[in-house]
Design a protein around this motif. Structure first.
Motif, PDB file in Angstrom:
ATOM      1  N   MET A   1       0.605  -1.267   0.338  1.00  0.00           N
ATOM      2  CA  MET A   1       0.335   0.218  -0.017  1.00  0.00           C
ATOM      3  C   MET A   1       1.159   0.759   0.161  1.00  0.00           C
ATOM      4  N   LYS A   2       2.495   1.487   0.667  1.00  0.00           N
ATOM      5  CA  LYS A   2       2.950   2.308   1.120  1.00  0.00           C
ATOM      6  C   LYS A   2       3.488   2.808  -0.802  1.00  0.00           C
ATOM      7  N   LYS A   3       3.787   1.539  -0.898  1.00  0.00           N
ATOM      8  CA  LYS A   3       4.612   2.260  -2.462  1.00  0.00           C
ATOM      9  C   LYS A   3       3.774   2.545  -3.075  1.00  0.00           C
ATOM     10  N   PHE A   4       1.728   1.969  -3.336  1.00  0.00           N
ATOM     11  CA  PHE A   4       0.801   2.942  -4.620  1.00  0.00           C
ATOM     12  C   PHE A   4       1.142   4.289  -4.002  1.00  0.00           C
ATOM     13  N   LEU A   5       0.475   4.245  -2.843  1.00  0.00           N
ATOM     14  CA  LEU A   5       0.183   5.986  -2.063  1.00  0.00           C
ATOM     15  C   LEU A   5       2.039   6.666  -2.328  1.00  0.00           C
ATOM     16  N   ASN A   6       2.833   6.231  -2.750  1.00  0.00           N
ATOM     17  CA  ASN A   6       3.652   6.796  -2.947  1.00  0.00           C
ATOM     18  C   ASN A   6       4.522   6.568  -4.471  1.00  0.00           C
ATOM     19  N   MET A   7       4.126   6.053  -5.038  1.00  0.00           N
ATOM     20  CA  MET A   7       3.676   6.128  -6.364  1.00  0.00           C
ATOM     21  C   MET A   7       2.653   6.949  -6.512  1.00  0.00           C
ATOM     22  N   ALA A   8       1.334   7.303  -6.325  1.00  0.00           N
ATOM     23  CA  ALA A   8       0.715   8.281  -6.036  1.00  0.00           C
ATOM     24  C   ALA A   8       0.657   9.638  -6.437  1.00  0.00           C
ATOM     25  N   TYR A   9       2.020   9.290  -5.550  1.00  0.00           N
ATOM     26  CA  TYR A   9       2.242  10.970  -4.747  1.00  0.00           C
ATOM     27  C   TYR A   9       2.880  11.526  -6.397  1.00  0.00           C
ATOM     28  N   TRP A  10       3.807  10.758  -6.088  1.00  0.00           N
ATOM     29  CA  TRP A  10       5.035  11.385  -7.196  1.00  0.00           C
ATOM     30  C   TRP A  10       4.265  12.134  -8.547  1.00  0.00           C
ATOM     31  N   ILE A  11       3.207  10.814  -8.834  1.00  0.00           N
ATOM     32  CA  ILE A  11       2.523  11.266  -9.920  1.00  0.00           C
ATOM     33  C   ILE A  11       1.250  12.096 -10.084  1.00  0.00           C
ATOM     34  N   VAL A  12       1.098  12.531  -9.014  1.00  0.00           N
ATOM     35  CA  VAL A  12       0.271  14.134  -8.995  1.00  0.00           C
ATOM     36  C   VAL A  12       1.281  14.619  -9.112  1.00  0.00           C
ATOM     37  N   LEU A  13       2.523  14.764  -8.076  1.00  0.00           N
ATOM     38  CA  LEU A  13       3.659  15.514  -8.139  1.00  0.00           C
ATOM     39  C   LEU A  13       3.890  16.336  -8.866  1.00  0.00           C
ATOM     40  N   VAL A  14       4.271  15.430 -10.040  1.00  0.00           N
ATOM     41  CA  VAL A  14       4.433  15.536 -11.270  1.00  0.00           C
ATOM     42  C   VAL A  14       3.832  16.165 -12.675  1.00  0.00           C
ATOM     43  N   ILE A 134       1.909  10.118   4.520  1.00  0.00           N
ATOM     44  CA  ILE A 134       0.926   9.255   3.702  1.00  0.00           C
ATOM     45  C   ILE A 134      -0.629  10.025   3.712  1.00  0.00           C
ATOM     46  N   ALA A 135      -0.204  11.013   4.467  1.00  0.00           N
ATOM     47  CA  ALA A 135      -1.728  11.985   4.941  1.00  0.00           C
ATOM     48  C   ALA A 135      -1.736  12.811   3.336  1.00  0.00           C
ATOM     49  N   ILE A 136      -0.659  12.646   2.841  1.00  0.00           N
ATOM     50  CA  ILE A 136      -0.699  14.291   1.621  1.00  0.00           C
ATOM     51  C   ILE A 136      -0.757  13.435   0.237  1.00  0.00           C
ATOM     52  N   SER A 137      -0.400  11.824   0.332  1.00  0.00           N
ATOM     53  CA  SER A 137      -0.203  11.228  -0.902  1.00  0.00           C
ATOM     54  C   SER A 137      -1.803  10.799  -0.947  1.00  0.00           C
TER      55      SER A 137
END
Length: 159
Positions: A1-14, A134-137
Motif C-alpha cells: 500500500m505504501k508503494k502505491f501511495l508513494n507512486m500516486a504522490y509522485w505522479i500527482v506531483l509531476v 501518507i496523509a498528503i499522498s
C-alpha cells in the motif's frame, strides 16, 4: 500500500508541476508587461478567477515543499515559495508569455502559505513525518486524480 501511495504522490506531483508550467507559460498570449504597484491588479479586477487561480495554484507548492524537506523549516519553505513565484514572473517577462505582476507574487505566496498551513495542520495531528507523507499522498489522490481526469477531458474535447 505504501508503494502505491508513494507512486500516486509522485505522479500527482509531476502532473501538478506540468500543469503549473502549462498554465503560467504555455497557455499565455505572447506579450510582455510588468506591474510593480502592489494590489493594483486586484483593486482593478476584484476577486476574479485570475486572483483565486493564483492562490489555488500555489497551495500544492506549499504542501509539497514542506513535505519534501528533510526537516521542516518555515523560512526555507517560504523562501522556496517566493523564489519559485519570482522566477515565474521574471521568466514570463523574459520570454514574453504573460504579465509580470507583483500581485501575482503576493497571491502565489498566500497560496503557498495556505499549503504550508495544511502541512503544519497534518503535522500537528500526526505522530510521525511518515504519517504526514501518507496523509498528503492520500490528499494528492483525492484532489489530483479528478484534476488529472478533468484536464484530460478538456484536452480531448478541445482537440
Amino acid at each position: 500500500m505504501k508503494k502505491f501511495l508513494n507512486m500516486a504522490y509522485w505522479i500527482v506531483l509531476v502532473f501538478y508541476s506540468y500543469l503549473l508550467v502549462d498554465t503560467v507559460f504555455l497557455a499565455r498570449d505572447v506579450r510582455r508587461s510588468i506591474n510593480i504597484v502592489p494590489f493594483d491588479m486586484i483593486s482593478e479586477q476584484g476577486f476574479t478567477i485570475n486572483v483565486w487561480g493564483n492562490v489555488l495554484m500555489f497551495i500544492p507548492l506549499g504542501v509539497y515543499f514542506a513535505d519534501n524537506m528533510k526537516q521542516f523549516r518555515f523560512w526555507k519553505v517560504l523562501g522556496g515559495i517566493i523564489g519559485t513565484s519570482l522566477a515565474i514572473e521574471v521568466l514570463q517577462y523574459i520570454f514574453k508569455c504573460g504579465a509580470s505582476d507583483i500581485d501575482d507574487l503576493i497571491l502565489n505566496t498566500i497560496g503557498g502559505l495556505l499549503g504550508m498551513s495544511i502541512y503544519l495542520l497534518l503535522k500537528s495531528i500526526s505522530k510521525s513525518k511518515e504519517q504526514v507523507h501518507i496523509a498528503i499522498s492520500i490528499l494528492s489522490i483525492i484532489v489530483g486524480v479528478p484534476v488529472i481526469l478533468l484536464v484530460i477531458i478538456i484536452f480531448a474535447y478541445n482537440h
